[in-house]
Enzyme design. Structure first.
Site: not given
Ligand code: 3H9
Length: 708
Positions: A63, A104, A107, A127
């Site tokens: 998400a 998500g 999911e 999450e």
């Molecule tokens: C969810 O899914 C809830 C659901 O279960 C239910 C809903 C109803 N959203 O980390 P990076 C941005 S909750 C928005 O440097 P990497 C990040 O801010 C979600 N933005 O890349 C950054 O922006 P900027 C559960 C996001 O390659 C850019 O993308 N998921 C999101 O080192 C690059 O990110 C998580 O918790 C997001 N979901 O690592 C995963 N993700 O360039 C969260 C990233 O402006 N994400 N951004 O600074 C991560 O852990 C890492 O981004 C990931 C890639 C490992 C995926």
């Protein structure tokens, strides 16, 4: 305009490709596009099955986290609704994971009938680290597919699993292998399923197999989670959601999951943890630096000083596969340092964290040396010697002479002026501070101290270096103690003063640890050693603008040879690792308070907490107003990653924003009055806090360069 999901048909299989860089976060635009293309595929009679994949290195990061605060995450089509529609598809739907799937994103894959995955992919539910739980069916579908044990482990830890582990648990059906291009291969896999008449296997039709669960497993797991996640709200809700999957029909389980998800989402903890997620990423954005600035090459690192700090830093680089030359002045110190490193690695083997081969490979990257000459070809040299300006200047004079042009010369000082050290060389543009926190191998934080003449590409290289060694780098300016230790000082001053005024050290520590601090002030002092604090103070008496009462107890304990844990007694007594309350310290506090004319009185927990935190927040506001830190989120990242501030509070500045700046200002003014002369001296609201309070704004809205 680029579509966030593209559509194509190959061999009667519709291929829907997520295309929303950088991470395919599933915001409303992507959700809409996915729904539209799904319906197109379902309506097209020539399409027999559907493959969902993505372009980019990830399948999806889940998400769009930014939509939670904005409240648009429920805007139609919602993720749960969309995933229901996919799962109910009368046509076969295969998730083709070309990279990691998180939250998500996973999911979405679980809502599909089968999962085809590249071997490098990681799959996980992070999450819980955002203060929430998987809220689009993850807690209900995963345990039905892989069992309650694996699901609980994944959902409560937030740790991703490898594609291989996922294949073994049944989360993944097939791993991509061979030379064929991934999407063609996924389409081939789908055609094979069609040919074999494979059923539409939806998780909702399965039930969680409870027969294999050991007796009392769920209760025991819940108790363990409660213990290891003390203070956090979401982990136990994760357990409850999986328990619902074990006991309720699918639809009711989804309802329970949605309730628990919203409960978590509306907590200050969720806001705090999501704030930290973005703050950690924003740290790498430095407004004064052009985006075009390229980092310097970083292939070989030299470290001066094989003590605890130098050794820990060396291990952090070697762990990341970067070769290190570790220098010490004499053979004995070097051997001792190398042995400590070897022992640490040996312990990692005993704990099952590394194999003997991995340790050998790491040790092969580490070369000890007694000769500065051997640092001549290093791209970066980090000095980790005594906290003494003369010693540091001497080392830098040698490095300047020895190191190749363009090498970065870094100091690990925690208090000394990087500008003064740089001025002692003819290449101040190459000099930077890299302030690692102890233990350096473990603590994620590196304060990157930007000297007034440090070249932009040196700062960019330092930020990239931090990422490479899996740390978080925060750029700060030059001042005594930089950002972290500078804020630590007033916090410690209040803790010490409170003991003189009548609170016992164990009471102050208990209030702080109840709040969530990893350690209380006095346990921390005992761990670091009173002698260290005394040495630092003696080296820079000019920089200590503190109340004379501040260090009295520490100094007296130091003179009594009570250095803390290392000498078996400090603020506390120690039996092995066990802390024992020592009445002598209270007697000492009484005596010193009397000598200073401090009136002792009963002090309640609220006062202890407020005084310690408010002065820290106030100093943080000054640090931002002076431009030493770029934004308040940077201070939160520093405190949560290097100073033991509770992650579930999001850092001191986020905590201040959460309770309201006007409340903090009123509190500071209140103590100014109540504490009379002492209050008048140490409780003055920062002009930045006053302005924000007047304007009803938050610290999080303030940026470097704005007028306080
Ligand atoms: C969810 O899914 C809830 C659901 O279960 C239910 C809903 C109803 N959203 O980390 P990076 C941005 S909750 C928005 O440097 P990497 C990040 O801010 C979600 N933005 O890349 C950054 O922006 P900027 C559960 C996001 O390659 C850019 O993308 N998921 C999101 O080192 C690059 O990110 C998580 O918790 C997001 N979901 O690592 C995963 N993700 O360039 C969260 C990233 O402006 N994400 N951004 O600074 C991560 O852990 C890492 O981004 C990931 C890639 C490992 C995926």
């Amino acid at each position: 305009m680029r579509e966030s999901v593209s559509y194509g048909v190959r061999n009667s299989v519709a291929v829907l490709t997520l295309n929303s860089p950088p991470v395919n976060a599933m915001g409303q635009t992507l959700r809409r596009a996915l729904k539209t293309h799904l319906e197109t595929a379902l309506a097209d009679d020539s399409v027999e099955a559907i493959v969902l994949t993505s372009c980019g290195k990830l399948f999806s990061a889940g998400a769009d986290i930014g939509e939670f605060a904005a409240g648009v995450f429920t805007a139609e089509p919602s993720l749960p609704g969309l995933f229901d529609q996919i799962e109910a598809s009368p046509k076969l739907v295969v998730a083709a994971l070309n990279g990691g799937a998180f939250g998500g994103g996973l999911e979405l894959a679980l809502a599909c009938h089968y999962r085809y995955v590249v071997p490098e992919a990681q799959l996980g539910f992070p999450e819980v680290s955002l203060g929430i739980l998987p809220g689009a069916g993850g807690t209900q579908r995963l345990p039905r597919l892989v069992g309650a044990q694996t699901a609980l482990e994944m959902i409560t830890s937030g740790r991703p699993v490898s594609a291989y582990a996922a294949r073994k648990s049944g989360l993944v059906d097939e791993l991509h292998s061979g030379e064929e291009e991934f999407v063609s291969s996924a389409v081939g896999f789908t055609r094979l399923l069609l040919k074999e008449g494979a059923p539409l296997r939806s998780c909702r039709r399965l039930s969680v197999d409870l027969t294999k669960l050991p007796d009392g497993y769920l209760r025991q797991f819940r108790d363990e989670v409660a213990l290891r996640s003390k203070g956090f709200y979401a982990p136990l809700r994760c357990v409850q959601a999986v328990e619902a999957a074990c006991t309720l029909p699918f639809r009711e389980g989804l309802k329970r999951e949605a309730e628990l998800f919203l409960e978590c989402l509306h907590t200050p903890q969720a806001r705090a943890q999501q704030h930290l997620f973005f703050a950690e990423r924003e740290c790498a954005t430095i407004p004064d630096l052009s985006k075009k600035t390229r980092p310097r090459v970083l292939k070989l690192v030299g470290i001066v000083g094989a003590g605890t700090m130098g050794g820990g830093i060396a291990m952090a680089f070697v762990d990341a596969g970067i070769p290190v030359r570790l220098l010490d002045k004499d053979k004995e110190s070097l051997e001792r340092g190398m042995n400590v490193i070897r022992d640490n690695y040996h312990n990692s083997v005993l704990r099952g964290r590394l194999t003997c081969e991995q340790v050998e490979a790491r040790m092969a990257l580490l070369q000890g040396t007694l000769f500065f000459d051997e640092l001549g070809d290093a791209d970066l040299v980090i000095e980790a010697a005594y906290e003494n300006m003369a010693v540091k200047k001497e080392i830098f004079a040698t490095l300047e002479w020895i190191c190749k042009p363009g090498a970065i010369l870094a100091t690990n000082t925690s208090t000394l002026s990087v500008d003064e050290i740089a001025a002692a060389t003819a290449r101040p543009q190459d000099v930077i501070g890299l302030h690692f926190f102890s233990p350096a191998r473990i603590m994620r934080l590196v304060e990157i101290v930007h000297g007034s003449r440090t070249a932009p590409e040196v700062v960019v290289t330092a930020l990239e270096m931090a990422k490479k060694i899996k740390k978080v780098g925060v750029v700060v300016g030059v001042c005594f103690g930089f950002a972290g230790n500078r804020m630590l000082e007033p916090y410690m001053r209040e803790a010490n003063r409170l003991v003189l005024e009548g609170a016992s050290p164990e009471r102050v520590d208990r209030v702080l640890t109840d709040f969530g601090m990893a350690m209380g002030v006095f346990s921390m002092a005992d761990m670091a050693g009173n002698d260290v604090g005394v040495q630092i103070r003696q080296s820079r008496p000019d920089q200590y603008r503190h109340d004379p009462s501040f260090f009295l107890i520490s100094d007296r304990l130091y003179r009594m040879g009570r250095f803390g844990q290392k000498s078996g007694r400090g603020f506390y007594g120690y039996q092995g690792r066990n802390r024992i309350v020592d009445p002598e310290v209270n007697a000492l506090a009484e005596e010193l308070a009397a000598s200073l004319g401090i009136r002792r009185r009963p002090i309640d927990d609220v006062e202890i907490l407020e005084r310690c935190l408010y002065v820290m927040i106030n100093e943080g506001a000054e640090v931002i107003a002076e431009g030493v830190a770029i934004r308040s989120g940077d201070l939160d990242v520093i405190w949560c990653n290097g100073m033991g501030f509770p992650v579930f509070r999001g850092g001191p500045m986020q905590y201040a924003d959460e309770i309201g700046i006007d409340g903090i200002v009123a509190g500071i003014r209140g103590y100014r009055q109540r504490l009379e002369e002492y209050g008048a001296k140490w409780f003055t609201p920062s002009p930045l806090l006053e302005r924000l309070a007047q304007e009803g704004k938050k610290l999080g809205q303030f940026r470097k360069g704005q007028q306080p």
